[in-house]
Design an enzyme around this catalytic site. Structure first.
Site, PDB file in Angstrom:
ATOM      1  N   ASP A  58       0.440  -5.874   2.665  1.00 29.11           N
ATOM      2  CA  ASP A  58      -0.822  -5.508   2.034  1.00 29.11           C
ATOM      3  C   ASP A  58      -1.165  -6.533   0.956  1.00 29.11           C
ATOM      4  O   ASP A  58      -0.323  -6.820   0.088  1.00 29.11           O
ATOM      5  CB  ASP A  58      -0.648  -4.110   1.414  1.00 29.11           C
ATOM      6  N   MET A  59      -2.351  -7.074   0.998  1.00 27.59           N
ATOM      7  CA  MET A  59      -2.731  -8.131   0.047  1.00 27.59           C
ATOM      8  C   MET A  59      -2.687  -7.660  -1.404  1.00 27.59           C
ATOM      9  O   MET A  59      -2.624  -8.463  -2.324  1.00 27.59           O
ATOM     10  CB  MET A  59      -4.116  -8.685   0.389  1.00 27.59           C
ATOM     11  N   PHE A 103     -15.600  -8.016  17.442  1.00 30.03           N
ATOM     12  CA  PHE A 103     -16.045  -8.784  16.254  1.00 30.03           C
ATOM     13  C   PHE A 103     -16.134 -10.269  16.575  1.00 30.03           C
ATOM     14  O   PHE A 103     -17.051 -10.965  16.161  1.00 30.03           O
ATOM     15  CB  PHE A 103     -15.023  -8.710  15.111  1.00 30.03           C
ATOM     16  N   GLU A 138     -12.742 -11.215   4.889  1.00 28.25           N
ATOM     17  CA  GLU A 138     -13.901 -10.533   5.467  1.00 28.25           C
ATOM     18  C   GLU A 138     -13.507  -9.082   5.610  1.00 28.25           C
ATOM     19  O   GLU A 138     -12.922  -8.677   6.605  1.00 28.25           O
ATOM     20  CB  GLU A 138     -14.272 -11.178   6.808  1.00 28.25           C
ATOM     21  N   GLU A 168      -1.755 -10.354   6.671  1.00 29.79           N
ATOM     22  CA  GLU A 168      -2.302  -9.261   7.482  1.00 29.79           C
ATOM     23  C   GLU A 168      -1.387  -8.064   7.374  1.00 29.79           C
ATOM     24  O   GLU A 168      -0.161  -8.198   7.441  1.00 29.79           O
ATOM     25  CB  GLU A 168      -2.473  -9.710   8.941  1.00 29.79           C
ATOM     26  N   GLU A 181     -15.901  -0.665   3.105  1.00 30.66           N
ATOM     27  CA  GLU A 181     -14.581  -0.754   3.745  1.00 30.66           C
ATOM     28  C   GLU A 181     -13.551  -1.226   2.723  1.00 30.66           C
ATOM     29  O   GLU A 181     -12.506  -1.769   3.061  1.00 30.66           O
ATOM     30  CB  GLU A 181     -14.647  -1.655   4.993  1.00 30.66           C
TER      31      GLU A 181
HETATM   32  C1  LIG Z   1     -12.771  -6.681   9.388  1.00 28.25           C
HETATM   33  S1  LIG Z   1     -11.204  -7.234   9.825  1.00 28.25           S
HETATM   34  C2  LIG Z   1     -11.454  -8.959   9.805  1.00 28.25           C
HETATM   35  C3  LIG Z   1     -10.430  -9.669  10.606  1.00 28.25           C
HETATM   36  C4  LIG Z   1     -10.665 -11.167  10.726  1.00 28.25           C
HETATM   37  N1  LIG Z   1     -10.516 -11.818   9.445  1.00 28.25           N
HETATM   38  C5  LIG Z   1     -12.022 -11.451  11.334  1.00 28.25           C
HETATM   39  O1  LIG Z   1     -12.905 -11.837  10.594  1.00 28.25           O
HETATM   40  O2  LIG Z   1     -12.150 -11.292  12.528  1.00 28.25           O
HETATM   41  C6  LIG Z   1     -10.311  -6.972   8.337  1.00 28.25           C
HETATM   42  C7  LIG Z   1      -8.844  -7.233   8.485  1.00 28.25           C
HETATM   43  O3  LIG Z   1      -8.247  -7.096   7.221  1.00 28.25           O
HETATM   44  C8  LIG Z   1      -7.062  -6.367   7.353  1.00 28.25           C
HETATM   45  N2  LIG Z   1      -6.824  -5.726   6.066  1.00 28.25           N
HETATM   46  C9  LIG Z   1      -7.595  -4.794   5.471  1.00 28.25           C
HETATM   47  N3  LIG Z   1      -7.112  -4.469   4.291  1.00 28.25           N
HETATM   48  C10 LIG Z   1      -5.996  -5.217   4.112  1.00 28.25           C
HETATM   49  C11 LIG Z   1      -5.057  -5.293   3.073  1.00 28.25           C
HETATM   50  N4  LIG Z   1      -5.158  -4.551   1.990  1.00 28.25           N
HETATM   51  N5  LIG Z   1      -4.063  -6.176   3.217  1.00 28.25           N
HETATM   52  C12 LIG Z   1      -3.951  -6.936   4.315  1.00 28.25           C
HETATM   53  N6  LIG Z   1      -4.805  -6.873   5.333  1.00 28.25           N
HETATM   54  C13 LIG Z   1      -5.827  -6.029   5.237  1.00 28.25           C
HETATM   55  C14 LIG Z   1      -7.306  -5.401   8.466  1.00 28.25           C
HETATM   56  O4  LIG Z   1      -6.134  -4.933   9.071  1.00 28.25           O
HETATM   57  C15 LIG Z   1      -8.119  -6.276   9.389  1.00 28.25           C
HETATM   58  O5  LIG Z   1      -7.302  -6.970  10.240  1.00 28.25           O
END
Ligand SMILES: C[S@@+](CC[C@H](N)C(=O)[O-])C[C@H]1O[C@@H](n2cnc3c(N)ncnc32)[C@H](O)[C@@H]1O
Length: 795
Positions: free
Chosen positions: A496-497, A415, A512, A469, A521
């Site tokens: 978890d957010m 990414f 994102e 995260e 997603e």
């Molecule tokens: C698509 S990745 C993007 C990572 C980074 N922000 C980037 O743009 O490279 C999404 C990230 O969100 C995290 N994530 C997804 N759902 C989440 C949640 N409910 N709470 C915390 N983190 C979450 C995933 O583990 C992942 O690391």
């Protein structure tokens, strides 16, 4: 002996004719004519040769055994086969020979062009072009099938990988042709078969009543093929033509070029469908003139398995200096075809039909088209999606389960190579003023945190960042970066957010969590849970995103999706870098004026959501507000087979800065963004869509407390004469609810059809969207992924 050296994008083969073979003298270095010719072709820079498998001696023996020429001149008698003649007690000797051959089909040595393995290496075999597998004479067809099997068995013996079959010529017997091809695919399990198919049916240029262009009175001996049979030995190959039956030809208006191209394509569609989309079956598209003049007409072949392109010297025109070049639309087609790495068979190029047309000029010109092909240029240029995606074209990837699974470091690293996504985020943050606290929700390995800091620093502001995260492994990387780079400018929070608590509410929530379809997603669900963290007047980046769909045709993707023979795999939306794909929809309203653009918006999500009912922790009570439905209407200008839907997203980060993979808009919004390939929603059963038809697609985003999933369905319609069937207006028809995307959201043709006479009800429904037009239902798919039985995303 040096081996063939195919180039990267296209390979060019020399077409060798029987006449070429007969004119070559054997020498000490080349023991046979074929070895001499192949060595010569290699020296001239060709990547391979394509040559007839059999000689005139075979044609003569087969004709003598299996056909009875008549001296009476009576057409019916001319096409009597040997078996019929046997019934009439004629020529018993020939019939006996034929029976012996049918019982044990075997060649004499002089009936084949190649006898040694080294002659066959790098060669593509052309099966006897005079075999009529779709003639209206049953006995000739049966004998042609035996001969075809005999030729394929011999080609297999020589380890030849691909055989080019004679073109279908007779639409009425195309099913017979297809059955034979299917039988050959079963009996020659290691052989690839390519069907030679002229893109254009030139019967338009012939008198429709002439015997050569109609079924009646047609015979092998009087057919164009057999009349040209002496030219098998000449330098130019004969181009077999599709015969359209009298009833098909006697339409009141002359056929348009596009209708002819549709006829060729439909013949191919029938054959490959009867062969159950066998991956060993492909097309040798014959570009013998006349060819269509308008660019794009050839585009429908881009979704088909075109492995060979037959390009005779006669297709080339001379440029101002006398060098051979191709007409513009054919140039475009060849350039675009480079994506599929075709084998281009050049024929007749030594005949000197162009003033400056030395043989080398033709292949040099093809190489020039290859170099200047937009597909090749994009693939060669670093930083482009095409370059980034090398090897991933048309490869089906299961979408991520970002909540249930934890991404690997290598996935984050991929990414993070995106040159556009992070830049756009930074630009957005740099435009804000008057903020002091930011939260990056789903920080991954930290690139958005770094961009936020960079934007803050660039604009000489002071602001603090929380980084949340839930991936424990990525959290280790985050800790390292905080210790070494960010220090006290950033506070990390693991969790978890949707549940985590922050010490304070923030001004900007940066995330994102987008998939190829925007919401796939679970960005809506995650951000719903994180909105508690935002001040009442805070903003979310992204602020909204939309999902978009278009109907597509791609036998390759269809075959890939069903390759495991598990029906569940045809109910999964896949992430795919599209290549051998053709979008079937046109732009514009179609005859009803009610269809939308080629790619249509399904729905939108906005953040923060204002109207959601929240519990005491600030969380939504249910997820039902994230359900969506869209009904989209597409005009289908040209006949095609629907294999699935292409899904895209577009996101507004803030105001006029966004991210987009929408094919028509991505270059203006986020050119060269690499992070997302489109989504492919497959259909279990291909759905044939006639020219000028309408496709209505229904798609749902559904949810329960644990999962989110999509269901999808399509119906096809032809346009009827509305004024004949119903009233021109119907005041009792309720207005159609529209989604905010401007598309009808709940209407069904059946629910909303106005009452019509019972005898008309079964086949014709009034178009619910416009009472002036009637739609005649012609087909539909099943409902895909009902209840999320095959694919879902866990909450
Ligand atoms: C698509 S990745 C993007 C990572 C980074 N922000 C980037 O743009 O490279 C999404 C990230 O969100 C995290 N994530 C997804 N759902 C989440 C949640 N409910 N709470 C915390 N983190 C979450 C995933 O583990 C992942 O690391």
């Amino acid at each position: 002996m040096s081996s063939w050296n195919p180039s990267q994008y296209s390979s060019i083969s020399a077409h060798l004719t029987l006449s070429d073979i007969s004119q070559v003298q054997t020498t000490e270095s080349h023991e046979t004519p074929i070895l001499g010719l192949t060595s010569d072709a290699r020296e001239k820079g060709y990547d391979g040769v394509c040559l007839p498998l059999t000689t005139d001696a075979w044609k003569k023996r087969w004709t003598n055994m299996c056909l009875v020429p008549s001296s009476s001149g009576d057409e019916r008698k001319k096409r009597e086969s040997r078996r019929e003649s046997k019934l009439m007690s004629r020529d018993a000797t020939a019939e006996k020979k034929a029976e012996v051959w049918r019982a044990k089909p075997v060649f004499e040595a002089d009936e084949v062009t190649m006898t040694r393995l080294d002659e066959a290496e790098g060669s593509t075999a052309i099966i006897s072009e005079w075999l009529e597998l779709d003639t209206d004479d049953d006995w000739i067809r049966f004998d042609a099938e035996i001969a075809l099997q005999q030729e394929l068995s011999y080609a297999s013996y020589l380890n030849i990988q691909t055989a080019i079959l004679p073109a279908p010529r007779n639409r009425q017997y195309a099913t017979c042709y297809a059955r034979v091809v299917n039988a050959c695919l079963q009996s020659s399990p290691f052989m690839n078969l390519a069907i030679r198919l002229p893109v254009y049916d030139p019967n338009i240029a012939q008198d429709p009543l002439s015997p050569t262009s109609s079924l009646s009175g047609r015979s092998l001996l009087s057919s164009p093929t057999i009349q040209r049979s002496s030219s098998l030995g000449s330098s130019l190959p004969s181009t077999p033509r599709l015969v359209v039956s009298q009833s098909l030809q006697s339409t009141s208006h002359p056929k348009t070029l596009e209708e002819h191209i549709d006829a060729s394509w439909e013949t191919w569609d029938l054959i490959r469908s009867l062969c159950d989309y066998n991956p060993r079956l492909s097309l040798a598209l014959d570009l013998t003139p006349p060819l269509p003049n308008s660019p794009g007409v050839l585009g429908k072949w881009s979704a088909e398995a075109v492995r060979y392109i037959f390009l005779p010297a006669s297709t080339f025109i001379a440029n101002a200096k006398g060098y051979p070049v191709l007409p513009k639309p054919t140039q475009i087609f060849i350039r675009d075809s480079m994506a599929h790495r075709p084998n281009i068979i050049l024929s007749g190029v030594s005949s000197g039909i162009h003033a400056k047309g030395t043989e080398a000029a033709y292949s040099q010109y093809i190489r020039h088209l290859e170099r200047t092909s937009p597909v090749v240029q994009a693939a060669e240029k670093s930083g482009t999606v095409e370059n980034f995606a090398q090897g991933y074209q048309d490869y089906l990837q299961a979408p991520l389960q970002p909540l249930m699974d934890n991404l690997q470091s290598i996935t984050y690293q991929t990414f993070e190579q995106d040159p556009v996504k992070y830049k756009n985020y930074e630009e957005v943050i740099a435009t804000f003023s008057g903020f002091s606290v930011v939260c990056v929700a789903g920080a991954g390995r930290g690139p958005l945190v770094a961009r936020c800091l960079s934007a803050i620093q660039r604009s000489n502001r002071e602001a603090f960042i929380y980084a949340v995260e839930k991936n424990p492994n990525a959290f280790v990387t985050l800790q390292g970066r905080q210790r070494n780079e960010w220090k006290d400018k950033v506070q990390l929070l693991f969790g978890d957010m949707r549940m985590i608590e922050l010490p304070e509410q923030v001004d900007i929530l940066v995330s994102e969590l987008l998939g190829s379809f925007g919401d796939n997603e679970l960005s809506p669900e995650c951000l719903d849970g994180a909105m508690r963290l935002l001040k009442p007047d805070g903003i979310s980046i992204p602020s909204s995103y939309t999902a978009h769909l278009a109907p597509l045709s791609s036998s390759k993707l269809y075959n890939e999706a069903r390759s495991t023979k598990d029906d569940k795999n045809l109910e999964i939306p896949y992430v795919v870098m599209f290549q051998a794909v053709n979008l079937l929809s046109g732009n514009g309203g179609g005859p009803s004026g009610q269809c939308g653009p080629q790619i249509q918006e399904c729905w939108e999500f906005e953040h923060p959501r204002k109207e959601t009912v929240l519990n005491s922790q600030g969380l939504p009570l249910t997820n039902s507000h994230n359900s969506r439905f869209a009904k989209l209407r597409f005009h289908i200008p040209h006949a095609g087979v629907l294999h699935g839907l292409a899904g895209y997203f577009e996101a507004v980060l803030y105001r006029n800065i966004g991210l987009s993979i929408h094919p028509h808009r991505k270059d203006q919004i986020s050119k060269d963004m690499l992070s997302w390939f489109p989504l492919f929603f497959p259909f279990k059963e291909p759905l044939y869509l006639p020219s000028n038809s309408e496709l209505q697609v229904s798609i749902w985003r559904l949810t329960n407390q644990r999962q989110v999933w999509y269901e999808w369905h399509a119906e096809s319609f032809l346009y009827g004469l509305g004024s004949d069937i119903g009233p021109t207006s119907n005041p009792s028809t309720p207005p159609i609810p529209m989604s905010n995307a401007g598309v009808p959201v709940t209407a069904s043709p059946l629910i909303d059809a106005v009452d019509i006479a019972p005898e008309r009800r079964t086949s014709v429904v009034l178009d619910p969207f416009s009472t002036r037009r009637a739609l005649i239902k012609i087909g539909h798919t099943s409902l895909h992924n009902a209840g999320g039985r095959s694919s879902w995303i866990g909450l």
